[in-house]
Design a protein around this motif. Structure first.
Motif, PDB file in Angstrom:
ATOM      1  N   TYR A  87       6.899 -38.746  10.359  1.00  0.00           N
ATOM      2  CA  TYR A  87       8.076 -38.521   9.504  1.00  0.00           C
ATOM      3  C   TYR A  87       9.385 -39.021  10.116  1.00  0.00           C
ATOM      4  O   TYR A  87      10.434 -38.893   9.495  1.00  0.00           O
ATOM      5  CB  TYR A  87       8.229 -37.019   9.201  1.00  0.00           C
ATOM      6  CG  TYR A  87       7.190 -36.500   8.253  1.00  0.00           C
ATOM      7  CD1 TYR A  87       7.288 -36.747   6.897  1.00  0.00           C
ATOM      8  CD2 TYR A  87       6.111 -35.771   8.713  1.00  0.00           C
ATOM      9  CE1 TYR A  87       6.334 -36.268   6.019  1.00  0.00           C
ATOM     10  CE2 TYR A  87       5.147 -35.291   7.838  1.00  0.00           C
ATOM     11  CZ  TYR A  87       5.265 -35.539   6.500  1.00  0.00           C
ATOM     12  OH  TYR A  87       4.321 -35.075   5.635  1.00  0.00           O
ATOM     13  N   HIS A  91      12.493 -38.174   6.566  1.00  0.00           N
ATOM     14  CA  HIS A  91      12.855 -36.824   6.106  1.00  0.00           C
ATOM     15  C   HIS A  91      13.698 -36.836   4.828  1.00  0.00           C
ATOM     16  O   HIS A  91      13.455 -36.049   3.924  1.00  0.00           O
ATOM     17  CB  HIS A  91      13.609 -36.072   7.213  1.00  0.00           C
ATOM     18  CG  HIS A  91      12.810 -35.944   8.467  1.00  0.00           C
ATOM     19  ND1 HIS A  91      12.957 -36.788   9.536  1.00  0.00           N
ATOM     20  CD2 HIS A  91      11.822 -35.082   8.804  1.00  0.00           C
ATOM     21  CE1 HIS A  91      12.115 -36.447  10.492  1.00  0.00           C
ATOM     22  NE2 HIS A  91      11.405 -35.408  10.074  1.00  0.00           N
ATOM     23  N   THR A 167      13.752 -31.652  12.356  1.00  0.00           N
ATOM     24  CA  THR A 167      14.608 -32.049  11.227  1.00  0.00           C
ATOM     25  C   THR A 167      14.190 -31.315   9.961  1.00  0.00           C
ATOM     26  O   THR A 167      15.035 -30.905   9.161  1.00  0.00           O
ATOM     27  CB  THR A 167      14.523 -33.579  11.003  1.00  0.00           C
ATOM     28  OG1 THR A 167      14.769 -34.207  12.243  1.00  0.00           O
ATOM     29  CG2 THR A 167      15.515 -34.054   9.973  1.00  0.00           C
ATOM     30  N   PHE A 168      12.882 -31.125   9.774  1.00  0.00           N
ATOM     31  CA  PHE A 168      12.443 -30.377   8.585  1.00  0.00           C
ATOM     32  C   PHE A 168      12.887 -28.914   8.670  1.00  0.00           C
ATOM     33  O   PHE A 168      13.212 -28.308   7.644  1.00  0.00           O
ATOM     34  CB  PHE A 168      10.922 -30.457   8.423  1.00  0.00           C
ATOM     35  CG  PHE A 168      10.474 -31.651   7.600  1.00  0.00           C
ATOM     36  CD1 PHE A 168      11.123 -31.990   6.420  1.00  0.00           C
ATOM     37  CD2 PHE A 168       9.403 -32.422   8.006  1.00  0.00           C
ATOM     38  CE1 PHE A 168      10.723 -33.078   5.659  1.00  0.00           C
ATOM     39  CE2 PHE A 168       8.985 -33.525   7.242  1.00  0.00           C
ATOM     40  CZ  PHE A 168       9.648 -33.842   6.067  1.00  0.00           C
TER      41      PHE A 168
END
Ligand SMILES: C[S@@+](CC[C@H](N)C(=O)[O-])C[C@H]1O[C@@H](n2cnc3c(N)ncnc32)[C@H](O)[C@@H]1O
Length: 451
Positions: A87, A91, A167-168
């Motif tokens: 990812y 994102h 980041t998620f």
């Protein structure tokens, strides 16, 4: 609706079921605050000043061409291959496209639990592989409906997440905080623990709470790390942190490969006896203790294509124009409960395994809906059936009831039939076709549905 004083579950009163089901008659609509919150995150991340006074179109066109083209190209390529996804730079694109696509899928398993009074008024949930927080948002939106309809009750949802990507976690934090800001006063929402860790064999469960709901959506897919290889091992650990009356909801993409993988894991985990299947596959004539089958049984959620998707569609992303979102799911429990009880009064029904001896005859059938095939611009509906007496791993073995959509409306079935409901069909004619057995529904037929 009242609350059971002993287990804290919501108990449906006379009109509550009709009222909840009425929500399923119409297409889901993503609330505006969710789309604005997505854009807000993208603004802040890309150092663009976010002006909350702006209209939606203004906000959309305030994103630089460079940022937008990257999102568009990433949505096109992200899950293109069956390789494991990284990812790193995806994102924003996941947030822009997949968050909305995945919010409402959890409503179907929640409905399965709600109709049997198994949802708690105060919920503690764990979402594993939360990504941008799609599932918690879906649960909050479902509870908002309940809260609005029951202003005299105070609801609460505490959310823990496990997510490998920092980041998620930031995005989920942002989205869940925004949902809490746009909430009704009688629903408290709190994102409590954000566990930034890969869930694998080494995961330490001792520090975790116990949960009413554990959810995983698009977690055991072919693109996600080694989760599929570890699927059964991961699931077998979860009863340790699941309350005795809790449920585990697994949601996977609507394609046949991911569906088969989901069912292979289901077959292994039910054999081990750690968990039982609550829905959508339950036996009609006897309790199903173990599962050997692997049929393809997608269900779907109906929605009004949201504005961010319409925008992507205009930019050439065809999948963004879909009005139905296919997915597959399993709800597990550890207390042996199933969505439907076995039928005791069997003598007036033909089991699906015996239908081939009844060609040309008019008979009665009771079965669960495996999946529904609806052709665009056609008034016909084919409902694929399963009663647990035979398997449907090949297309030629399918058993389906074919009818006009008007027929369903005429008998008072106004909600979409999607999967997992139980049907009783009376006076249907058994026919042979190249795809298996077809049950022909005529004006003399009767149909009943249990949600
Ligand atoms: C396809 S996304 C799904 C996100 C969200 N649940 C949804 O349905 O939209 C999968 C997410 O799971 C996370 N993930 C995958 N394997 C993981 C693991 N073993 N432990 C923790 N997180 C994991 C990924 O980083 C990603 O955010």
């Amino acid at each position: 609706m009242i609350v059971d004083k002993i287990d804290g579950c919501l108990v449906l009163q006379e009109f509550d079921l009709v009222s909840t089901l009425s929500e399923f008659k119409y297409n889901r609509t993503t609330p505006e605050y969710i789309e604005r919150s997505i854009l807000k995150y993208i603004y802040l991340k890309n150092h663009i000043t976010f002006n909350a006074e702006y209209g939606f179109e203004e906000l959309l066109f305030g994103i630089s061409d460079e940022v937008l083209s990257k999102i568009i190209s990433d949505v096109k390529t992200m899950f293109f291959s069956s390789e494991r996804i990284n990812y790193n730079s995806f994102h924003d694109a996941y947030l822009f496209y997949y968050l909305e696509a995945n919010i409402f899928k959890v409503w179907k398993p929640l409905l399965d639990l709600h109709i049997n009074n198994l949802l708690k008024k105060d919920l503690i949930i764990l979402d594993i592989g939360a990504g941008p927080g799609s599932v918690p948002l879906g649960i909050v939106e479902f509870y908002k409906l309940l809260a609005v309809k029951n202003p005299g009750l105070q609801f609460s949802i505490i959310i823990d997440i496990i997510e490998a990507e920092e980041t998620f976690i930031d995005i989920a934090n942002h989205m869940i905080s925004e949902t809490a800001r746009f909430n009704t006063s009688n629903l408290g929402v709190k994102l409590r623990n954000k566990v930034h860790q890969v869930l694998d064999e080494k995961f330490e469960y001792n520090s975790m709470d116990t949960y009413d709901l554990i959810t995983m959506s698009n977690f055991m897919t072919i693109n996600e790390r080694d989760n599929i290889k570890r699927g059964t091992a991961i699931l077998s650990q979860l009863p340790r942190i699941l309350k005795e009356d809790g449920s585990i909801i697994i949601i996977e993409p609507g394609d046949s490969v991911n569906g088969q993988l989901m069912k292979t894991i289901r077959n292994e985990i039910t054999d081990s006896g750690d968990l039982n299947v609550y829905s959508p596959c339950s036996g009609v004539w006897e309790k199903k203790e173990s599962y050997k089958c692997n049929c393809y049984s997608p269900t779907r959620t109906y929605w009004n294509v949201p504005r961010l998707h319409k925008f992507l569609f205009k930019k050439g992303i065809r999948k963004a124009g879909r009005e139905q979102l296919p997915f597959q799911y399993v709800v597990y429990r550890r207390d042996g409960l199933t969505k439907y009880n076995e039928v005791v009064n069997q003598q007036y029904y033909v089991k699906l395994k015996d239908l081939r001896q009844c060609f040309g005859k008019s008979i009665n059938v009771k079965a669960n809906v495996r999946s529904v095939i609806e052709r665009k611009n056609s008034h016909q509906l084919a409902i694929l059936l399963c009663d647990g007496s035979c398997t449907f791993d090949k297309q030629e073995s399918e058993i389906k009831a074919v009818m006009n959509k008007d027929f369903l409306t005429a008998v008072g079935i106004t909600c979409h039939v999607i999967a997992g409901e139980r049907l009783t069909l009376k006076n249907v004619i058994v026919k042979s076709t190249k795809y298996g057995v077809e049950l022909e529904v005529s004006n003399d037929s009767k149909i009943d549905i249990e949600y």
